[in-house]
Design a protein around this motif. Structure first.
Motif, short mmCIF file in Angstrom:
data_model
loop_
_atom_site.label_atom_id
_atom_site.label_comp_id
_atom_site.label_asym_id
_atom_site.label_seq_id
_atom_site.Cartn_x
_atom_site.Cartn_y
_atom_site.Cartn_z
N ARG A 156 -4.17 -4.02 6.67
CA ARG A 156 -4.14 -3.93 5.20
C ARG A 156 -4.22 -5.33 4.59
NH1 ARG A 156 -3.86 1.51 2.91
NH2 ARG A 156 -3.36 2.80 4.72
N PHE B 239 -3.07 -3.89 -1.89
CA PHE B 239 -2.97 -4.56 -3.18
C PHE B 239 -1.77 -5.49 -3.25
CE2 PHE B 239 -1.50 -0.14 -3.28
CZ PHE B 239 -0.15 -0.28 -3.58
N ASP C 82 -7.85 -6.52 -4.46
CA ASP C 82 -7.01 -5.37 -4.77
C ASP C 82 -7.81 -4.07 -4.83
OD1 ASP C 82 -4.48 -6.65 -5.09
OD2 ASP C 82 -5.08 -7.35 -7.08
N SER C 83 -7.26 -3.03 -4.20
CA SER C 83 -7.84 -1.68 -4.24
C SER C 83 -6.72 -0.71 -3.93
CB SER C 83 -8.97 -1.54 -3.21
OG SER C 83 -8.44 -1.57 -1.90
N ASP C 84 -7.01 0.56 -3.98
CA ASP C 84 -5.99 1.55 -3.62
C ASP C 84 -5.57 1.41 -2.15
OD1 ASP C 84 -5.94 2.60 -6.17
OD2 ASP C 84 -7.20 4.32 -5.69
N HIS C 85 -6.42 0.82 -1.33
CA HIS C 85 -6.14 0.67 0.11
C HIS C 85 -5.13 -0.45 0.39
CE1 HIS C 85 -7.00 1.17 4.37
NE2 HIS C 85 -7.12 -0.13 4.48
N TYR D 28 -1.88 -5.59 -9.21
CA TYR D 28 -2.60 -4.32 -9.21
C TYR D 28 -1.74 -3.18 -9.76
CZ TYR D 28 -5.72 -0.69 -7.29
OH TYR D 28 -6.58 0.36 -7.14
N LEU D 29 -0.43 -3.40 -9.78
CA LEU D 29 0.52 -2.36 -10.16
C LEU D 29 0.96 -2.53 -11.61
CD1 LEU D 29 2.61 -2.52 -6.90
CD2 LEU D 29 0.97 -0.72 -7.53
N TRP E 145 0.86 -1.18 0.00
CA TRP E 145 0.00 0.00 0.00
C TRP E 145 0.90 1.23 0.00
CZ3 TRP E 145 1.32 -2.82 4.12
CH2 TRP E 145 1.70 -2.17 5.30
N TRP E 146 0.32 2.34 -0.42
CA TRP E 146 1.06 3.61 -0.47
C TRP E 146 0.98 4.31 0.85
CZ3 TRP E 146 4.25 3.79 -4.31
CH2 TRP E 146 3.93 3.16 -5.52
#
Length: 166
Positions: A130, A144, A139-142, A148-149, A114-115
Motif C-alpha cells: 500500500r 492514502f 492518494d486513491s481509495d487503495h 485524502y480524508l 487504507w480501509w
C-alpha cells in the motif's frame, strides 16, 4: 443489502538514527511500551502488529528489508477520528513532534492508510505494498494520506512537512 463495516489500517515506517540498544534512541525505546499501551486502551483501537512482547521493544524486531534500524508500526482503528485523536491529542503527539531526534528523514513516503473489512489484520507485506502504491500513484481509495480524508483535520496543524511526506 448493508455495507460492510470498514476499519482504518495505517502503516508508519522509519529508520532509526542508531541501533535499538544505542543511547541515542534510548528515550524513544523506553517510551514504546507506554505509548503503545495507551494506544491499545484508546476508544476506537482495534489491533496492532506486535513483536515478541519483550519489554521496551515494541515492534522494532520486525525488520524491513533486513535492516535492523528500519522499524514499522501497523495498526487498525475503527475510524479516522479515533486514529487522529490518538496521534495528535495524547502523549503520542509529544514523541511524534520529536521524531527528528530519533529517526532519519527518509525523503519519501513513510505513512499510509487504507480501509480494511472489520476483522481483517493486515500483514506487513500488504502494508508495504500500500505504501509503494501511494508513493507511485498518489492518494486513491487503495492507499492514502491524511489530506485524502475530509474528516481528518488535526494533521493540518500537527502533520509532517511536505519534505518528510505525509
Amino acid at each position: 443489502m448493508s455495507q460492510p463495516v470498514l476499519h482504518l489500517a495505517e502503516l508508519n515506517v522509519g529508520r532509526l538514527l542508531a541501533p535499538t540498544d544505542d543511547p541515542r534512541v534510548a528515550e524513544f525505546m523506553a517510551a514504546l511500551d507506554r505509548v503503545n499501551g495507551l494506544g491499545k486502551r484508546m476508544p476506537g483501537f482495534v489491533w496492532m502488529m506486535e513483536g515478541s512482547g519483550e519489554p521496551g521493544t515494541g515492534n522494532t524486531e520486525t525488520k524491513i528489508d533486513g535492516d535492523p534500524q528500519f522499524v514499522s508500526n501497523l495498526t487498525v482503528w475503527e475510524s479516522v477520528e479515533t486514529l487522529e485523536h490518538f496521534v495528535f491529542n495524547t502523549v503520542h503527539r509529544a514523541f511524534y513532534e520529536r521524531r527528528a531526534e530519533w529517526f532519519e528523514v527518509l525523503g519519501r513516503m513513510h505513512f499510509v492508510m487504507w480501509w480494511v473489512p472489520a476483522g481483517h489484520r493486515p500483514t506487513l507485506d500488504e502494508a508495504l505494498e500500500r505504501l509503494k502504491h501511494l508513493e507511485a500513484q498518489g492518494d486513491s481509495d487503495h492507499a492514502f494520506g491524511w489530506k485524502y480524508l475530509k474528516e481528518a483535520q488535526a494533521w493540518k496543524t500537527h502533520g509532517c512537512a511536505q519534505v518528510a511526506a505525509e
